[in-house]
Scaffold this motif. Structure first.
Motif, PDB file in Angstrom:
ATOM      1  N   GLU A 112       0.859  -1.182   0.000  1.00  0.00           N
ATOM      2  CA  GLU A 112       0.000   0.000   0.000  1.00  0.00           C
ATOM      3  C   GLU A 112       0.896   1.232   0.000  1.00  0.00           C
ATOM      4  O   GLU A 112       1.862   1.311   0.742  1.00  0.00           O
ATOM      5  CB  GLU A 112      -0.910   0.028   1.234  1.00  0.00           C
ATOM      6  CG  GLU A 112      -2.029  -0.980   1.199  1.00  0.00           C
ATOM      7  CD  GLU A 112      -3.087  -0.663   0.159  1.00  0.00           C
ATOM      8  OE1 GLU A 112      -3.221   0.492  -0.274  1.00  0.00           O
ATOM      9  OE2 GLU A 112      -3.788  -1.615  -0.230  1.00  0.00           O
ATOM     10  N   GLY A 113       0.597   2.191  -0.834  1.00  0.00           N
ATOM     11  CA  GLY A 113       1.372   3.419  -0.868  1.00  0.00           C
ATOM     12  C   GLY A 113       2.467   3.441  -1.908  1.00  0.00           C
ATOM     13  O   GLY A 113       3.054   4.496  -2.151  1.00  0.00           O
ATOM     14  N   VAL A 114       2.781   2.299  -2.533  1.00  0.00           N
ATOM     15  CA  VAL A 114       3.758   2.323  -3.625  1.00  0.00           C
ATOM     16  C   VAL A 114       3.210   3.209  -4.738  1.00  0.00           C
ATOM     17  O   VAL A 114       3.914   4.013  -5.321  1.00  0.00           O
ATOM     18  CB  VAL A 114       4.063   0.903  -4.152  1.00  0.00           C
ATOM     19  CG1 VAL A 114       4.880   0.957  -5.428  1.00  0.00           C
ATOM     20  CG2 VAL A 114       4.791   0.101  -3.092  1.00  0.00           C
ATOM     21  N   VAL A 115       1.926   3.076  -4.989  1.00  0.00           N
ATOM     22  CA  VAL A 115       1.218   3.943  -5.925  1.00  0.00           C
ATOM     23  C   VAL A 115       0.138   4.668  -5.139  1.00  0.00           C
ATOM     24  O   VAL A 115      -0.652   4.042  -4.430  1.00  0.00           O
ATOM     25  CB  VAL A 115       0.577   3.120  -7.069  1.00  0.00           C
ATOM     26  CG1 VAL A 115      -0.315   3.991  -7.932  1.00  0.00           C
ATOM     27  CG2 VAL A 115       1.647   2.452  -7.907  1.00  0.00           C
ATOM     28  N   ARG A 116       0.127   5.988  -5.223  1.00  0.00           N
ATOM     29  CA  ARG A 116      -0.910   6.791  -4.573  1.00  0.00           C
ATOM     30  C   ARG A 116      -1.768   7.438  -5.644  1.00  0.00           C
ATOM     31  O   ARG A 116      -1.248   7.914  -6.654  1.00  0.00           O
ATOM     32  CB  ARG A 116      -0.291   7.865  -3.682  1.00  0.00           C
ATOM     33  CG  ARG A 116       0.112   7.305  -2.330  1.00  0.00           C
ATOM     34  CD  ARG A 116       0.788   8.359  -1.555  1.00  0.00           C
ATOM     35  NE  ARG A 116       2.175   8.197  -1.989  1.00  0.00           N
ATOM     36  CZ  ARG A 116       3.236   8.601  -1.346  1.00  0.00           C
ATOM     37  NH1 ARG A 116       3.135   9.250  -0.300  1.00  0.00           N
ATOM     38  NH2 ARG A 116       4.433   8.379  -1.779  1.00  0.00           N
ATOM     39  N   TYR A 117      -3.046   7.474  -5.409  1.00  0.00           N
ATOM     40  CA  TYR A 117      -3.981   8.019  -6.387  1.00  0.00           C
ATOM     41  C   TYR A 117      -4.374   9.436  -5.990  1.00  0.00           C
ATOM     42  O   TYR A 117      -4.614   9.717  -4.823  1.00  0.00           O
ATOM     43  CB  TYR A 117      -5.213   7.117  -6.482  1.00  0.00           C
ATOM     44  CG  TYR A 117      -4.850   5.721  -6.922  1.00  0.00           C
ATOM     45  CD1 TYR A 117      -4.628   5.444  -8.253  1.00  0.00           C
ATOM     46  CD2 TYR A 117      -4.687   4.689  -5.997  1.00  0.00           C
ATOM     47  CE1 TYR A 117      -4.267   4.177  -8.677  1.00  0.00           C
ATOM     48  CE2 TYR A 117      -4.323   3.417  -6.411  1.00  0.00           C
ATOM     49  CZ  TYR A 117      -4.121   3.172  -7.744  1.00  0.00           C
ATOM     50  OH  TYR A 117      -3.756   1.918  -8.154  1.00  0.00           O
ATOM     51  N   GLU A 118      -4.441  10.318  -6.986  1.00  0.00           N
ATOM     52  CA  GLU A 118      -4.771  11.717  -6.731  1.00  0.00           C
ATOM     53  C   GLU A 118      -6.238  11.918  -6.375  1.00  0.00           C
ATOM     54  O   GLU A 118      -6.569  12.838  -5.665  1.00  0.00           O
ATOM     55  CB  GLU A 118      -4.435  12.572  -7.959  1.00  0.00           C
ATOM     56  CG  GLU A 118      -2.961  12.825  -8.113  1.00  0.00           C
ATOM     57  CD  GLU A 118      -2.392  13.662  -6.981  1.00  0.00           C
ATOM     58  OE1 GLU A 118      -2.996  14.697  -6.624  1.00  0.00           O
ATOM     59  OE2 GLU A 118      -1.348  13.274  -6.445  1.00  0.00           O
ATOM     60  N   ASP A 119      -7.099  11.084  -6.930  1.00  0.00           N
ATOM     61  CA  ASP A 119      -8.518  11.245  -6.616  1.00  0.00           C
ATOM     62  C   ASP A 119      -9.208   9.887  -6.633  1.00  0.00           C
ATOM     63  O   ASP A 119      -8.669   8.899  -7.131  1.00  0.00           O
ATOM     64  CB  ASP A 119      -9.200  12.230  -7.576  1.00  0.00           C
ATOM     65  CG  ASP A 119      -9.100  11.817  -9.027  1.00  0.00           C
ATOM     66  OD1 ASP A 119      -9.501  10.676  -9.347  1.00  0.00           O
ATOM     67  OD2 ASP A 119      -8.637  12.624  -9.842  1.00  0.00           O
ATOM     68  N   GLU A 120     -10.401   9.860  -6.072  1.00  0.00           N
ATOM     69  CA  GLU A 120     -11.149   8.606  -5.936  1.00  0.00           C
ATOM     70  C   GLU A 120     -11.544   8.015  -7.276  1.00  0.00           C
ATOM     71  O   GLU A 120     -11.611   6.796  -7.415  1.00  0.00           O
ATOM     72  CB  GLU A 120     -12.391   8.842  -5.064  1.00  0.00           C
ATOM     73  CG  GLU A 120     -12.059   9.105  -3.614  1.00  0.00           C
ATOM     74  CD  GLU A 120     -13.297   9.372  -2.773  1.00  0.00           C
ATOM     75  OE1 GLU A 120     -14.428   9.149  -3.272  1.00  0.00           O
ATOM     76  OE2 GLU A 120     -13.126   9.823  -1.634  1.00  0.00           O
ATOM     77  N   GLU A 121     -11.800   8.858  -8.270  1.00  0.00           N
ATOM     78  CA  GLU A 121     -12.208   8.363  -9.593  1.00  0.00           C
ATOM     79  C   GLU A 121     -11.096   7.525 -10.230  1.00  0.00           C
ATOM     80  O   GLU A 121     -11.341   6.445 -10.766  1.00  0.00           O
ATOM     81  CB  GLU A 121     -12.586   9.542 -10.484  1.00  0.00           C
ATOM     82  CG  GLU A 121     -13.152   9.128 -11.818  1.00  0.00           C
ATOM     83  CD  GLU A 121     -13.562  10.339 -12.640  1.00  0.00           C
ATOM     84  OE1 GLU A 121     -13.507  10.202 -13.871  1.00  0.00           O
ATOM     85  OE2 GLU A 121     -13.919  11.378 -12.075  1.00  0.00           O
ATOM     86  N   VAL A 122      -9.876   8.022 -10.155  1.00  0.00           N
ATOM     87  CA  VAL A 122      -8.747   7.287 -10.716  1.00  0.00           C
ATOM     88  C   VAL A 122      -8.491   6.015  -9.908  1.00  0.00           C
ATOM     89  O   VAL A 122      -8.243   4.947 -10.464  1.00  0.00           O
ATOM     90  CB  VAL A 122      -7.480   8.173 -10.770  1.00  0.00           C
ATOM     91  CG1 VAL A 122      -6.270   7.358 -11.188  1.00  0.00           C
ATOM     92  CG2 VAL A 122      -7.689   9.339 -11.712  1.00  0.00           C
ATOM     93  N   GLU A 123      -8.576   6.132  -8.599  1.00  0.00           N
ATOM     94  CA  GLU A 123      -8.371   4.949  -7.760  1.00  0.00           C
ATOM     95  C   GLU A 123      -9.421   3.877  -8.064  1.00  0.00           C
ATOM     96  O   GLU A 123      -9.095   2.696  -8.170  1.00  0.00           O
ATOM     97  CB  GLU A 123      -8.416   5.323  -6.281  1.00  0.00           C
ATOM     98  CG  GLU A 123      -8.097   4.148  -5.388  1.00  0.00           C
ATOM     99  CD  GLU A 123      -7.899   4.537  -3.938  1.00  0.00           C
ATOM    100  OE1 GLU A 123      -7.539   3.639  -3.163  1.00  0.00           O
ATOM    101  OE2 GLU A 123      -8.091   5.706  -3.574  1.00  0.00           O
TER     102      GLU A 123
END
Length: 146
Positions: A112-123
């Motif tokens: 968790e945290g290797v990739v962080r998403y800028e917003d919920e839509e992208v996540e």
């Protein structure tokens, strides 16, 4: 000319015999347009690492690297470092679904945290779709902190 560069860090997870790679001498012969210079071992060091831990593929028929969250975390960081060090700003990363799954939709807390998403839509796009399908294309914009 567009460079095609092979990196050990962006390969499939190493679990079963089919995940091991051929010797570099064979790969260079089969794919002369690919730059294999970042791969320094003719043999497969990642397969050998897990073979030393678990034994041969005939006696250990279960997951290897996919049950090693710390190993996956270290390889994920190395993989992103390869991208960060490239001079190009637009890249196509080609790999296999299991490694991308561990990268973008981690099954282990360590990843968790290797990739962080800028917003919920992208996540939701990346995590909500679940597994990467065969030959699936997903586009992402990567913004590395300076």
């Amino acid at each position: 000319k567009i460079p095609f560069i092979a990196h050990e860090e962006w390969r499939e997870t190493v679990n079963y015999l089919c995940d091991s790679r051929r010797p570099l001498t064979a790969l260079r012969s089969l794919y002369p347009c690919v730059d294999f210079s970042p791969c320094i071992h003719d043999h497969d060091p990642l397969w050998e690492k897990y073979q030393q831990i678990h034994g041969c593929h005939e006696t250990h028929t279960k997951l290897r690297e996919s049950n090693d969250p710390q190993g996956l975390l270290e390889r994920a960081h190395k993989a992103w470092k390869v991208v960060l060090e490239r001079p190009e700003r637009r890249l196509a990363l080609v790999g296999h679904s299991a490694f991308f799954m561990h990268m973008f939709t981690p099954l282990f807390e360590e990843l968790e945290g290797v990739v962080r998403y800028e917003d919920e839509e992208v996540e939701e796009l990346m995590r909500g779709k679940g597994r990467f399908e065969n030959c699936e294309l997903r586009s992402v914009l990567v913004d590395f902190p300076l």
